[in-house]
Design a protein around this motif. Structure first.
Motif, mmCIF file in Angstrom:
data_model
loop_
_atom_site.group_PDB
_atom_site.id
_atom_site.type_symbol
_atom_site.label_atom_id
_atom_site.label_comp_id
_atom_site.label_asym_id
_atom_site.label_seq_id
_atom_site.Cartn_x
_atom_site.Cartn_y
_atom_site.Cartn_z
ATOM 1 N N ASN A 106 -6.747 5.491 -11.977
ATOM 2 C CA ASN A 106 -5.724 6.797 -11.862
ATOM 3 C C ASN A 106 -6.485 8.048 -11.770
ATOM 4 O OD1 ASN A 106 -3.760 8.717 -12.187
ATOM 5 N ND2 ASN A 106 -2.708 7.871 -13.986
ATOM 6 N N PHE A 107 -6.619 8.620 -10.549
ATOM 7 C CA PHE A 107 -7.377 10.000 -10.152
ATOM 8 C C PHE A 107 -6.608 11.132 -11.391
ATOM 9 C CE2 PHE A 107 -9.431 7.769 -6.807
ATOM 10 C CZ PHE A 107 -10.254 8.454 -6.293
ATOM 11 N N ASP A 108 -5.369 10.880 -11.509
ATOM 12 C CA ASP A 108 -4.742 12.203 -12.121
ATOM 13 C C ASP A 108 -5.213 12.397 -13.448
ATOM 14 O OD1 ASP A 108 -3.239 12.884 -9.793
ATOM 15 O OD2 ASP A 108 -1.643 11.339 -10.377
ATOM 16 N N THR A 109 -5.853 11.496 -13.900
ATOM 17 C CA THR A 109 -6.284 11.645 -15.390
ATOM 18 C C THR A 109 -7.872 11.513 -15.444
ATOM 19 O OG1 THR A 109 -6.813 9.132 -15.686
ATOM 20 C CG2 THR A 109 -4.434 10.149 -16.466
ATOM 21 N N LEU A 110 -8.445 11.513 -14.248
ATOM 22 C CA LEU A 110 -9.834 11.624 -14.197
ATOM 23 C C LEU A 110 -10.780 12.537 -14.834
ATOM 24 C CD1 LEU A 110 -11.971 9.656 -12.998
ATOM 25 C CD2 LEU A 110 -11.964 10.956 -10.918
ATOM 26 N N PHE A 111 -9.864 14.057 -14.846
ATOM 27 C CA PHE A 111 -10.699 15.163 -15.018
ATOM 28 C C PHE A 111 -10.066 15.879 -16.192
ATOM 29 C CE2 PHE A 111 -12.256 14.338 -10.899
ATOM 30 C CZ PHE A 111 -13.638 14.463 -10.795
ATOM 31 N N GLU A 112 -9.243 15.202 -17.020
ATOM 32 C CA GLU A 112 -8.716 15.764 -18.284
ATOM 33 C C GLU A 112 -9.636 16.380 -19.116
ATOM 34 O OE1 GLU A 112 -6.018 12.795 -19.674
ATOM 35 O OE2 GLU A 112 -4.562 13.107 -18.138
ATOM 36 N N THR A 113 -10.720 15.687 -19.399
ATOM 37 C CA THR A 113 -11.765 16.218 -20.522
ATOM 38 C C THR A 113 -12.350 17.342 -19.783
ATOM 39 O OG1 THR A 113 -11.838 14.167 -21.335
ATOM 40 C CG2 THR A 113 -13.583 15.645 -21.946
ATOM 41 N N LEU A 114 -13.045 16.960 -18.631
ATOM 42 C CA LEU A 114 -13.854 18.218 -17.932
ATOM 43 C C LEU A 114 -13.231 18.368 -16.561
ATOM 44 C CD1 LEU A 114 -16.691 19.584 -18.603
ATOM 45 C CD2 LEU A 114 -17.833 17.639 -17.430
ATOM 46 N N PRO A 115 -12.714 19.536 -16.467
ATOM 47 C CA PRO A 115 -11.879 20.089 -15.295
ATOM 48 C C PRO A 115 -12.785 19.956 -14.231
ATOM 49 C CG PRO A 115 -11.358 21.607 -16.997
ATOM 50 C CD PRO A 115 -12.668 20.710 -17.475
ATOM 51 N N ILE A 116 -12.066 19.548 -13.026
ATOM 52 C CA ILE A 116 -12.752 19.456 -11.690
ATOM 53 C C ILE A 116 -13.565 20.669 -11.189
ATOM 54 C CG2 ILE A 116 -10.996 19.804 -10.146
ATOM 55 C CD1 ILE A 116 -11.883 17.911 -8.233
ATOM 56 N N HIS A 117 -13.171 21.829 -11.613
ATOM 57 C CA HIS A 117 -13.782 23.086 -11.172
ATOM 58 C C HIS A 117 -15.091 23.317 -11.969
ATOM 59 C CE1 HIS A 117 -10.818 24.182 -8.315
ATOM 60 N NE2 HIS A 117 -9.585 24.018 -9.238
ATOM 61 N N SER A 120 -7.995 8.282 -2.514
ATOM 62 C CA SER A 120 -9.208 9.056 -2.372
ATOM 63 C C SER A 120 -8.885 10.209 -1.379
ATOM 64 C CB SER A 120 -10.255 8.285 -1.862
ATOM 65 O OG SER A 120 -10.796 7.495 -2.841
ATOM 66 N N ILE A 121 -8.170 10.215 -0.356
ATOM 67 C CA ILE A 121 -8.028 11.116 0.692
ATOM 68 C C ILE A 121 -6.925 11.882 0.045
ATOM 69 C CG2 ILE A 121 -6.915 11.609 2.930
ATOM 70 C CD1 ILE A 121 -9.657 10.482 3.107
ATOM 71 N N ASP A 122 -5.777 11.416 -0.560
ATOM 72 C CA ASP A 122 -4.839 12.335 -1.268
ATOM 73 C C ASP A 122 -5.567 13.322 -2.406
ATOM 74 O OD1 ASP A 122 -2.092 13.238 -1.735
ATOM 75 O OD2 ASP A 122 -2.648 12.367 -3.734
ATOM 76 N N PHE A 123 -6.442 12.874 -3.092
ATOM 77 C CA PHE A 123 -7.177 13.587 -4.152
ATOM 78 C C PHE A 123 -8.026 14.630 -3.533
ATOM 79 C CE2 PHE A 123 -11.185 14.341 -6.694
ATOM 80 C CZ PHE A 123 -10.411 14.780 -7.713
ATOM 81 N N ALA A 124 -8.443 14.427 -2.367
ATOM 82 C CA ALA A 124 -9.385 15.224 -1.720
ATOM 83 C C ALA A 124 -8.549 16.453 -1.174
ATOM 84 C CB ALA A 124 -10.158 14.634 -0.589
ATOM 85 N N SER A 148 -13.549 2.999 6.982
ATOM 86 C CA SER A 148 -13.078 2.787 8.128
ATOM 87 C C SER A 148 -13.151 4.186 8.722
ATOM 88 C CB SER A 148 -11.567 2.351 8.041
ATOM 89 O OG SER A 148 -10.785 2.446 9.241
ATOM 90 N N GLU A 149 -13.039 4.220 10.207
ATOM 91 C CA GLU A 149 -13.181 5.454 10.670
ATOM 92 C C GLU A 149 -11.771 6.233 10.806
ATOM 93 O OE1 GLU A 149 -13.410 3.919 15.204
ATOM 94 O OE2 GLU A 149 -14.983 4.983 14.714
ATOM 95 N N ARG A 150 -10.809 5.173 10.751
ATOM 96 C CA ARG A 150 -9.514 5.808 10.918
ATOM 97 C C ARG A 150 -8.976 7.152 9.898
ATOM 98 N NH1 ARG A 150 -5.707 4.368 6.975
ATOM 99 N NH2 ARG A 150 -6.091 2.724 5.556
ATOM 100 N N TYR A 151 -9.891 7.182 9.105
ATOM 101 C CA TYR A 151 -9.481 8.229 7.913
ATOM 102 C C TYR A 151 -9.852 9.581 8.545
ATOM 103 C CZ TYR A 151 -8.581 4.587 4.729
ATOM 104 O OH TYR A 151 -8.183 3.577 4.151
ATOM 105 N N PHE A 152 -10.673 9.434 9.415
ATOM 106 C CA PHE A 152 -10.953 10.790 10.537
ATOM 107 C C PHE A 152 -9.769 11.574 10.602
ATOM 108 C CE2 PHE A 152 -15.421 9.975 12.197
ATOM 109 C CZ PHE A 152 -15.839 9.559 10.866
ATOM 110 N N ASP A 153 -8.587 10.710 11.099
ATOM 111 C CA ASP A 153 -7.518 11.524 11.433
ATOM 112 C C ASP A 153 -6.782 12.303 10.261
ATOM 113 O OD1 ASP A 153 -7.886 10.819 13.893
ATOM 114 O OD2 ASP A 153 -6.752 8.853 13.583
ATOM 115 N N GLU A 154 -6.967 11.707 8.842
ATOM 116 C CA GLU A 154 -6.486 12.466 7.802
ATOM 117 C C GLU A 154 -7.073 13.304 6.921
ATOM 118 O OE1 GLU A 154 -4.734 9.002 5.374
ATOM 119 O OE2 GLU A 154 -5.025 7.525 7.070
#
Length: 367
Positions: free
Chosen positions: A133-144, A160-164, A178-184
């Motif tokens: 679960n990416f949403d709980t990843l940085f609860e202790t230490l904020p991503i910023h 991963s793409i959505d998080f970025a 995969s190179e298909r993520y170049f479009d996203e």
């Protein structure tokens, strides 16, 4: 106020109280914070912050007032809190599946050593610890807090793409399958190897050796419909008009134990496949042990091929035929691209696509 450190006041506790600063009955204040400095100096918190970062921009009278308050309160700036705001922590967050798999261990170790060359430290986040679960990843230490992020969570690229995208202001590089993520996502921030083409290369090789009944083992991922390895396997089998002997994808982690259990499930079908294609080396080692325990010889009775080319693949018995993923080179490139972002330097993303090489060893042979 937290009593982790105390400091003596150089003037009366009554003066502290009048300024709105808490003291104990002996006139001793607890650890001063930036608000205490602002109150005592008669300025805003923003003015104190400006003094700490760019004092030359303050008027002389305000600078003197802040300096005096800091001295009287024995104020020590919270460097950690400042780093949260200005992203100068010189720390990189690395998001991976987990660390036990030698594939991910090699990835993290390479990133760590490369980051050190640029004077950055690294913090590893294992998504297995939080059920992916990416949403709980940085609860202790904020991503910023972090100067930048490298996401190498190959098992759920959509997340991963959505998080970025949701943290577009944070310097970030994504390692993809995969190179298909170049479009996203921004292709200048992507390092990739095509896992679909890679597994096709392995499957083509098994078929070229005369294997027509091929079993496939892997693990279920969150991105079920777009699993690049399973897709490559199915495309190759369809190309040759072959039906898979079986497909076993347990809802477990990529471990030797999972490989062992997957092989047992294949054997319970009652008909041996010509070959087993595993989508990770670590599971293949479990498959080898299972087949050996059942008196089945590799490669004479069943051939075995895999994916990753971890160090152990060359030293197991028999040695494992597998596809080499140049994870060290990919990791070096990821750090290079991230440092360029963090330090506002131009870095053209050339050579960001990495070839996957088939390594032929003893678990396959010509019949």
């Amino acid at each position: 106020m937290e009593e982790c450190r105390k400091t003596l006041c150089t003037f009366s506790g009554l003066a502290m109280v009048k300024k709105g600063i808490k003291v104990n009955e002996k006139g001793i204040i607890l650890v001063a914070v930036i608000k205490d400095v602002a109150k005592l100096a008669g300025v805003s918190v923003g003015t104190v912050s400006k003094y700490l970062n760019t004092p030359e921009l303050l008027r002389e009278d305000k600078r003197a007032a802040v300096e005096d308050a800091i001295q009287k309160l024995n104020y020590k700036p919270n460097l950690f809190a400042r780093n949260l705001r200005v992203q100068d922590s010189k720390t990189i967050a690395v998001i991976a599946q987990e660390i036990r798999n030698p594939f991910h261990a090699a990835l993290f170790n390479t990133i760590r050593k490369e980051a050190m060359k640029y004077n950055y430290s690294v913090v590893l986040y294992s998504l297995n610890d939080i059920n992916g679960n990416f949403d709980t990843l940085f609860e202790t230490l904020p991503i910023h807090y972090f100067s930048g992020v490298i996401s190498c969570y190959f098992h759920d690229m959509e997340q991963s793409i959505d998080f970025a995208k949701r943290h577009s202001k944070v310097p970030m590089v994504i390692m993809t399958n995969s190179e298909r993520y170049f479009d996203e996502y921004d292709s200048e921030k992507i390092v990739h190897a095509d896992f679909t083409q890679g597994i096709q290369k392995v499957c083509e090789y098994l078929i070229s050796l005369g294997n027509t009944r091929i079993a496939y083992i892997g693990c279920r991922t969150k991105d079920q419909l777009r699993d690049p390895k399973l897709k490559g396997f199915m495309l190759t089998m369809e190309k040759h008009r072959l039906e898979p002997h079986s497909i076993v994808r347990l809802e477990k982690e990529y471990t030797m134990q999972t490989g062992y259990e997957s092989a047992e499930q294949i054997l319970r079908s009652g008909q041996l496949p010509d070959a087993i294609l595993s989508d990770t080396d670590v599971m293949s080692i479990g498959v080898l042990n299972c087949l050996r325990n059942h008196g089945i010889q590799v490669p004479d009775d069943i051939m075995l091929a895999s994916f990753d080319n971890i160090e152990q693949a060359e030293y197991c018995n028999p040695r494992l035929t597998t596809l080499n993923v140049p994870i060290e080179a990919m990791s070096v490139k990821a750090v290079e691209l991230l440092v360029a972002q963090m330090e506002n330097r131009e870095c053209k993303n050339t050579g960001n696509a990495f070839e996957l090489e088939l390594i032929i060893r003893e678990t396959t042979k010509n019949r």
